[in-house]
Design an enzyme around this catalytic site. Structure first.
Site, PDB file in Angstrom:
ATOM      1  N   ARG A  98       0.817  -1.196  -0.055  1.00  0.00           N
ATOM      2  CA  ARG A  98       0.144  -0.080  -0.082  1.00  0.00           C
ATOM      3  C   ARG A  98       0.687   1.349   0.031  1.00  0.00           C
ATOM      4  O   ARG A  98       0.583   2.388  -0.743  1.00  0.00           O
ATOM      5  CB  ARG A  98      -1.017   0.075   1.317  1.00  0.00           C
ATOM      6  N   LYS A 133       2.288  25.232  -2.612  1.00  0.00           N
ATOM      7  CA  LYS A 133       1.028  24.306  -2.007  1.00  0.00           C
ATOM      8  C   LYS A 133       1.395  22.784  -2.101  1.00  0.00           C
ATOM      9  O   LYS A 133       0.645  22.156  -3.070  1.00  0.00           O
ATOM     10  CB  LYS A 133      -0.113  25.027  -2.763  1.00  0.00           C
ATOM     11  N   LYS A 165       5.128  39.095  -0.593  1.00  0.00           N
ATOM     12  CA  LYS A 165       3.668  38.902  -1.298  1.00  0.00           C
ATOM     13  C   LYS A 165       2.937  40.084  -0.691  1.00  0.00           C
ATOM     14  O   LYS A 165       3.477  41.013  -0.189  1.00  0.00           O
ATOM     15  CB  LYS A 165       3.197  37.655  -0.657  1.00  0.00           C
ATOM     16  N   GLU A 199       5.112  40.150  -5.475  1.00  0.00           N
ATOM     17  CA  GLU A 199       3.602  39.972  -6.046  1.00  0.00           C
ATOM     18  C   GLU A 199       2.877  41.386  -5.996  1.00  0.00           C
ATOM     19  O   GLU A 199       3.004  41.906  -5.170  1.00  0.00           O
ATOM     20  CB  GLU A 199       3.334  38.994  -5.161  1.00  0.00           C
ATOM     21  N   ASP A 220      -0.546  38.755  -9.813  1.00  0.00           N
ATOM     22  CA  ASP A 220      -1.492  37.624  -9.224  1.00  0.00           C
ATOM     23  C   ASP A 220      -2.931  37.926  -9.470  1.00  0.00           C
ATOM     24  O   ASP A 220      -3.391  39.084  -9.310  1.00  0.00           O
ATOM     25  CB  ASP A 220      -1.338  37.835  -7.600  1.00  0.00           C
TER      26      ASP A 220
END
Length: 291
Positions: A98, A133, A165, A199, A220
């Site tokens: 598995r 992510k 950001k 960003e 963005d």
């Protein structure tokens, strides 16, 4: 490059999670001397990734198990193809089954999805990149899978590249400091070998960011017309990255605006596992066969 220590770290953790005190089913019902042969078979077409990780699941369970992988990472395969062969003590093969499948199905799913994005932007000059992510603890293998699909990796972590950001900018400019001055001040402490990305979420921010001399500007969640305008404003003075709301349906049009990079979180956070199966044949234990 996916290293052996990285592979063994994630695979050992997965095996310990799955069988912390051993595999009670295999130990109770499978004879210790029984041998098994198993084939990793594709149930659908895709792009392969994770051969070394698949093999490590068996090797770390029982060093007597041999795994032969028949395709290279990055190769395409069709439904029905035999991708790997596993032979050795049946208990170990069943215990590792598995975990080995989980990794190779997940990684091949990421590689397959990435290859579709790469194919969608062919001829535009834009590269497809992943994001941070990723599944916690599995970033190295998931990003390897992106590369197998023809994609590129973004910064690996918060430590290896600067990315300012929108929330950083909000904090930096709270005291009334201009974006340009705030960026220039922060860049003084950044090593000259490290690139700086910023960003922006609207066109009006671009001139101030450009004036600071940054290396990369991320546009963005820009509409297509604004992406084209942003590329023209930057005019080659920085690498242009597009991000936000990217899908297989929208990526070609985004790439065609002239951006250099399209970063896609979906490569790792939304990839579907490829359907692969492990078909096992267990041979009788030698003592049972001759009794």
């Amino acid at each position: 490059m996916l290293t052996r220590p990285e592979i063994e770290r994630v695979v050992a953790a997965a095996l310990a999670e799955d069988a912390p005190w051993g595999d009670v089913t295999a130990e109770a019902f499978v004879p210790a001397a029984a041998q098994a042969r198993a084939e990793l078979v594709a149930r659908e077409a895709g792009t392969f990734s994770g051969g070394d990780v698949f093999a490590a699941a068996f090797a770390l369970t029982d060093a007597a198990i041999a795994v032969t992988v028949h395709v290279a990472d990055g190769d395409t395969f069709a439904a029905g193809d035999v991708l790997a062969t596993v032979t050795g003590p049946a208990r170990g093969v069943l215990t590792a089954e598995r975990i080995g499948l989980n990794f190779v199905q997940r990684m091949s799913g990421i590689a397959t999805l990435t290859s579709r994005y790469v194919a969608a932007v062919a001829g535009t000059g834009a590269r497809i990149a992943d994001t941070r992510k990723t599944t916690p603890g599995l970033r190295a293998i998931e990003r390897h899978a992106v590369r197998c699909g023809g994609g590129h990796n973004h910064r690996h972590s918060l430590s290896d590249a600067v990315m300012v950001k929108d929330n950083h900018l909000a904090v930096l400019t709270t005291a009334g400091t201009s974006i340009t001055d705030a960026l220039r001040s922060g860049m003084q402490s950044v090593p000259h070998t490290m690139r700086v990305e910023v960003e922006v979420d609207r066109l009006e921010q671009i001139p101030a960011v450009l004036a600071a001399g940054v290396d990369i500007i991320m546009l963005d969640n820009f509409a297509l017309d604004d992406l084209r305008t942003g590329v023209a404003l930057i005019a080659g003075r920085a690498v242009v990255e597009a991000s936000g709301g990217v899908s297989l349906e929208t990526v070609e049009a985004i790439a065609a605006t002239g951006v250099d990079v399209v970063s896609v979180g979906a490569l790792t956070h939304s990839a579907r596992a490829i359907d692969l199966g492990l078909d096992i044949r267990v041979d009788a234990a030698p003592e049972a066969a001759t009794s």
